[in-house]
Design an enzyme around this catalytic site. Structure first.
Site, PDB file in Angstrom:
ATOM      1  N   TYR A 167       0.834  -1.214   0.000  1.00 31.64           N
ATOM      2  CA  TYR A 167       0.000   0.000   0.000  1.00 31.64           C
ATOM      3  C   TYR A 167       0.872   1.268   0.000  1.00 31.64           C
ATOM      4  O   TYR A 167       0.612   2.215  -0.748  1.00 31.64           O
ATOM      5  CB  TYR A 167      -0.889  -0.060   1.240  1.00 31.64           C
ATOM      6  N   LYS A 171       0.903   4.070  -2.828  1.00 28.57           N
ATOM      7  CA  LYS A 171       0.473   5.434  -2.513  1.00 28.57           C
ATOM      8  C   LYS A 171       1.566   6.462  -2.788  1.00 28.57           C
ATOM      9  O   LYS A 171       1.262   7.593  -3.175  1.00 28.57           O
ATOM     10  CB  LYS A 171       0.005   5.515  -1.058  1.00 28.57           C
TER      11      LYS A 171
END
Ligand code: NAD
Length: 306
Positions: A167, A171
Site C-alpha cells: 500500500y 500510494k
C-alpha cells in the site's frame, strides 16, 4: 460566485464512490453542480467479490438531492474498463472534466509474509487503477485544454506504517504519478493534486488493533468523517483553484496541511571522490543529525484532530 455552483457544468468520474471518502466526494461535487459518474466495484475491503448496491446508493443520494449521476460497476484495475468509465461520462453527460482516483483496497501483512498476490492486487487497484483512469481522461483533457485530477495518497506512504509495504509503495507511486501529470499536462491547462485523507471508513476498520496504542489511534480516527475530505477535493477541482497543481494536501477533520516534498536536506562533498570507507567514516556521521527516525504516521500526527 454563488455557493452550490462552483463546479457547474463539469463532469466528474469518482472511483470507489460507493462508500467512505469517495461517496462523500461524489455527493459534494454533485452539490456544487458537477454531474458525476459514480464508479464502484463493490468488493470487500481486501478486494474480493463485487456488488452494485454501494454505487447505486450514492447515485440515489445524489439524485434525491436534485443532482445528476450515473453508476459504473467496473474495476479501475482493468485498463479497458477505465476507458469505458470515461466514455460513459462523455456519452452520458457530454464531457469529462474531473478525475478523482479514490478506489482502494488493503492487504495488510508484515513484509516477510506478503504474497505476490497481496502485492499485485494492491498495486493494481491503487497505482495501475490511477494510471488507467488518468490515461483515459488525458486524451480529452488535452483536446479541451482543461481538466483536474485528484488522487488519494496516504501517510502510510508519505511517512510510514507497519505491514503496508504494498500500500505504501502504491500510494507514494501515486504521488509521483500526480506530479508527472501536473508537469506533462500543465501546457494543456490540466492540474493534478493529491489528498492524503484521514477519515473513518470500513478501510480503517481493517487496521490491526492488537496493541493499546493501535486501539487508541483507531478511536481518534473514528472522530474524523469523510465529508471533511470531500470539501477539499471539490475545491481542488474548481476553476478558481487554477494556480494549485503538483501539491499534496493532508486532511483530517477541520485541519488541512500542505505536505512537504523531497528536496536535498544535507550535502557532503569530497573533492578527491568518496570511497565506501570514507562515506562510512565521514559522510554518514556528518549527515546523521539530519537522518529521519523510523516514524510512522501516528508519530508525526501526534495531536488530536481539530
Ligand atoms: P472504503 O473501503 O470505504 O472505500 C473504497 C471503495 O473503493 C470501496 O467502496 C470499494 O468497493 C471501492 N473499490 C475497491 N476496489 C475497486 C476497484 N478495483 N474498482 C472500483 N472500485 C473499487 O475506503 P476509504 O477509506 O473511503 O478510502 C478511499 C481512498 O482514500 C482510498 O484510496 C484509500 O487508500 C485512501 N485513504 C483513506 C484513508 C482513511 O483514513 N480513510 C487514509 C489514507 C488513504
Amino acid at each position: 460566485m454563488s455557493e452550490g455552483k462552483m463546479l457547474d457544468g463539469k463532469v466528474a468520474l469518482v472511483t470507489g464512490a460507493g462508500r467512505g471518502v469517495g461517496a462523500e466526494i461524489a455527493k459534494m461535487m454533485a452539490s456544487r453542480g458537477a454531474k458525476v459518474i459514480v464508479n464502484d466495484l463493490g468488493g470487500t475491503a481486501d478486494g474480493e467479490g463485487a456488488d452494485q448496491i454501494p454505487a447505486m446508493e450514492t447515485v440515489k443520494a445524489i439524485r434525491d438531492a436534485g443532482g445528476e449521476a450515473e453508476a459504473n460497476f467496473d474495476s479501475v484495475s482493468d485498463f479497458n474498463a477505465a476507458q469505458k468509465m470515461v466514455d460513459q461520462a462523455v456519452d452520458t453527460f457530454g464531457s469529462i472534466d474531473i478525475i478523482v482516483n479514490n478506489a482502494g483496497i488493503l492487504r495488510d501483512v508484515i513484509f516477510h509474509k506478503m504474497t505476490e498476490d497481496d502485492w499485485d492486487s494492491v498495486i493494481n487497484v491503487h497505482l495501475k487503477g490511477s494510471f488507467n483512469t488518468s490515461r483515459a481522461a488525458a486524451t480529452h483533457f488535452r483536446e479541451q485544454g482543461s481538466g483536474a485530477f485528484v488522487h488519494m495518497t496516504s501517510t502510510s506512504g508519505l511517512i510510514g506504517n507497519f505491514g503496508q509495504a504494498n500500500y505504501a509503495a502504491a500510494k507514494l507511486g501515486i504521488v509521483g504519478l500526480s506530479k508527472s501529470l501536473a508537469l506533462d499536462m500543465s501546457r494543456f491547462g490540466v492540474r493534478s493534486n493529491c489528498i492524503s485523507p484521514f477519515a473513518w471508513s470500513r478501510m480503517i476498520g481493517t487496521i490491526p488493533m492488537s496493541t493499546p496504542e493501535e486501539k487508541a489511534r483507531v478511536e481518534k480516527i473514528k472522530q474524523m468523517t469523510p465529508d471533511k475530505i470531500a470539501v477539499v477535493a471539490a475545491a481542488l477541482c474548481a476553476d478558481t483553484a487554477h494556480n494549485v497543481t503538483g501539491q499534496v494536501f493532508a486532511v483530517r477533520n477541520n485541519e488541512i496541511f500542505l505536505m512537504s516534498q523531497h528536496r536535498p536536506l544535507r550535502g557532503m562533498q569530497e573533492g578527491a571522490g568518496w570511497t565506501p570507507e570514507s562515506i562510512v567514516d565521514h559522510a554518514f556521521p556528518a549527515m546523521a543529525p539530519n537522518f529521519y527516525p523510523l516514524d510512522r504516521s501516528a508519530d508525526v500526527f501526534t495531536w488530536d484532530p481539530v
